[in-house]
Scaffold this motif. Sequence first.
Motif, short mmCIF file in Angstrom:
data_model
loop_
_atom_site.label_atom_id
_atom_site.label_comp_id
_atom_site.label_asym_id
_atom_site.label_seq_id
_atom_site.Cartn_x
_atom_site.Cartn_y
_atom_site.Cartn_z
N ALA A 10 12.89 13.89 62.79
CA ALA A 10 12.73 13.17 64.05
C ALA A 10 11.31 13.31 64.60
N ASN A 11 10.77 14.50 64.57
CA ASN A 11 9.43 14.71 65.12
C ASN A 11 8.38 13.93 64.33
N ALA A 12 8.56 13.88 63.00
CA ALA A 12 7.61 13.13 62.17
C ALA A 12 7.67 11.64 62.49
N VAL A 13 8.86 11.11 62.75
CA VAL A 13 9.00 9.70 63.11
C VAL A 13 8.32 9.44 64.46
N CYS A 14 8.47 10.35 65.39
CA CYS A 14 7.86 10.17 66.71
C CYS A 14 6.34 10.18 66.64
N GLU A 15 5.77 11.04 65.81
CA GLU A 15 4.33 11.27 65.81
C GLU A 15 3.57 10.48 64.75
N PHE A 37 4.01 4.66 60.15
CA PHE A 37 5.36 4.36 60.62
C PHE A 37 5.85 3.02 60.07
N GLN A 38 4.99 2.02 60.09
CA GLN A 38 5.38 0.71 59.55
C GLN A 38 5.68 0.81 58.06
N ALA A 39 4.89 1.60 57.34
CA ALA A 39 5.14 1.78 55.90
C ALA A 39 6.48 2.46 55.67
N MET A 40 6.80 3.42 56.53
CA MET A 40 8.08 4.12 56.40
C MET A 40 9.25 3.16 56.61
N ARG A 81 12.25 4.58 68.75
CA ARG A 81 11.11 3.97 68.06
C ARG A 81 11.53 3.29 66.77
N PHE A 82 12.43 3.93 66.05
CA PHE A 82 12.76 3.50 64.69
C PHE A 82 13.62 2.24 64.65
N TRP A 83 14.74 2.23 65.38
CA TRP A 83 15.71 1.15 65.19
C TRP A 83 15.20 -0.21 65.63
N GLN A 119 25.92 10.98 46.58
CA GLN A 119 25.04 10.82 45.42
C GLN A 119 23.57 11.08 45.71
N THR A 120 22.90 10.16 46.39
CA THR A 120 21.46 10.22 46.59
C THR A 120 21.13 10.68 48.01
N LEU A 121 20.19 11.60 48.11
CA LEU A 121 19.66 12.00 49.41
C LEU A 121 18.17 11.70 49.40
N SER A 122 17.80 10.61 50.07
CA SER A 122 16.38 10.28 50.21
C SER A 122 15.85 10.97 51.46
N HIS A 123 14.54 11.16 51.52
CA HIS A 123 13.98 11.92 52.64
C HIS A 123 12.59 11.42 53.00
N TRP A 124 12.25 11.62 54.27
CA TRP A 124 10.92 11.25 54.76
C TRP A 124 10.54 12.20 55.89
N GLY A 125 9.30 12.71 55.83
CA GLY A 125 8.76 13.54 56.89
C GLY A 125 9.25 14.98 56.88
N ILE A 126 10.04 15.35 55.89
CA ILE A 126 10.60 16.70 55.83
C ILE A 126 9.61 17.64 55.16
#
Length: 391
Positions: free
Chosen positions: A194-199, A205-208, A245-247, A332-339
Amino acid sequence: MQLLNPATTAPTLQAAFSQGAQDYIQALSARLLADPICRTMPDLLALGFWFRRQKLTALVQKYHAMPYQFKPLGRVYHNTPANVDSLFMYPALLSLLCGNSNLLRLSSRAGQSAQVLLTHINALAEQYPEQNAALQFVLAPHNDTDLARHLTQMDGRVLWGSDAAIITQRQQPVPAHCRDLIFSHKMSLTLLDANAVCEAPAAEFQAMTELFSRDHLTYAQQACASAKVVVWLGQTDDIRQAQQRFWPTLIQRSMQQALLTDSDAYQALAGAQQLLLRSENYQDWQTGQLQRLRITDLDTDMLQLHPGCGLFLELPLQSLNALTPMLNNCHQTLSHWGIDSKLLSDWYPTVLRGADRLVPLGQSLQFNEVWDGVDLVVQLSRISNTQSSHG
């Protein structure tokens, strides 16, 4: 039983990793990558790219380096899924590479991608008669008598489908030694800090959001690796700000790219209503272009009732360790971003059930020869140890 690519020669087994099989796969890959129609079909474009020459050469070298002698398993039956047209072709071509003779039953719901794929396969039949005979496509109901006769001669099966469909298929008579590879109903998740999405800066952010959209909305969440659950990691206030911000950005992207149909929207709406009525685990219904529900646990209701189609379940967590006991074999799959990478590397070895794939956001739909915790090349082969001992 209708044969879709008639053979001019009888199917035979070939040596594992034969040059003929490699040449055939390369020819099919080149055709898919060169076809303008395939460029509008992400699944076929990905299939052609995955089997390009450089990748195939590296794959063969990987198994040649193992201390085993690879031999074909024999005759392999593939019951194909309907949710993503070309997914079945990855294990089918790997099985061909292993030297097997393959019979593929196409779903009656197979769409345009399957038809385009068959057009290219038929175009190669005359140049590669042995490979064409070893990769036979049929249309047939599950209870077809000719199909049942073929099943009694199989050495292996690759079965895709719902849990109920898999149970039914496993009751069909096959030889006692027949080896089954099962790909039943799966659910995937994506993990966002969450913090990575905020900052995140605007461009990052657009790429994410583009990566998220590519992974989880390309097939309206029908691919088993597309997430239906968004796990937010962070403090409550950070998660709330990240969601705000995200949705809206993701919704705008999905509308601009027309990723979901009216039918998808109806199914997502109906699915959200069913879940709300089923359990108090489902709260805070957010309606609109994308449907959202907040959850506190991963339960069995979502496995049965979640239609995909733009419905996302949001699981807020303050600790990754809280996720571990919720996971089971259907995840099955756990994708991740900003972790944080160290947090992931410390946590993932503790996950003993579920989450067979841990991938960065944007790579959920990328196939790998190790799928659902199974090495397909090893399982579609008979292997013997070539090392000798002296004493």
